[in-house]
Design an enzyme around this catalytic site. Sequence first.
Site, PDB file in Angstrom:
ATOM      1  N   ASN A 127      -5.642  -2.666   2.602  1.00 31.94           N
ATOM      2  CA  ASN A 127      -6.031  -4.102   2.330  1.00 31.94           C
ATOM      3  C   ASN A 127      -7.568  -5.145   2.557  1.00 31.94           C
ATOM      4  O   ASN A 127      -8.481  -4.574   2.722  1.00 31.94           O
ATOM      5  CB  ASN A 127      -5.431  -4.785   3.722  1.00 31.94           C
ATOM      6  CG  ASN A 127      -4.134  -4.474   3.329  1.00 31.94           C
ATOM      7  OD1 ASN A 127      -3.291  -4.685   2.415  1.00 31.94           O
ATOM      8  ND2 ASN A 127      -3.343  -4.642   4.390  1.00 31.94           N
TER       9      ASN A 127
ATOM     10  N   ARG B 210       0.484  -1.007   0.228  1.00 29.75           N
ATOM     11  CA  ARG B 210       0.274   0.230  -0.084  1.00 29.75           C
ATOM     12  C   ARG B 210       0.710   1.071   0.089  1.00 29.75           C
ATOM     13  O   ARG B 210       0.497   2.170  -0.732  1.00 29.75           O
ATOM     14  CB  ARG B 210      -1.112  -0.220   1.553  1.00 29.75           C
ATOM     15  CG  ARG B 210      -1.754  -0.892   1.281  1.00 29.75           C
ATOM     16  CD  ARG B 210      -2.753  -1.002   2.522  1.00 29.75           C
ATOM     17  NE  ARG B 210      -1.901  -0.927   3.738  1.00 29.75           N
ATOM     18  CZ  ARG B 210      -2.580  -1.359   4.596  1.00 29.75           C
ATOM     19  NH1 ARG B 210      -3.216  -0.269   5.002  1.00 29.75           N
ATOM     20  NH2 ARG B 210      -1.966  -1.682   5.448  1.00 29.75           N
TER      21      ARG B 210
END
Length: 91
Positions: free
Chosen positions: A36, A18
């Site tokens: 996520n 990320r």
Amino acid sequence: MKKISIHVVGLVQGVGFRYSTKLVADQIGIYGIVRNESDGSVYIEANGEPDKVDQFIEKIRNSPSPSGNVDSITIEELSSIPTRDKFTISN
């Protein structure tokens, strides 16, 4: 303006995926979110100029995180995705 969602499957959680995705988005000039998912995948929404979005997709396909590994990505172009003015990491 091109708006897409990307579902990324592979070794994409716990490897800085990320954070690396945000760095790439900021470098290219893409806006959106990355988060996520509970199944171990990563979900991305992105908007920007079509050529920049295409460049962003290629970076994601090749894993922006050196420790990550992308097995597959699913891309959908969706006009219903909100237009964002920054790129953020969610959850």
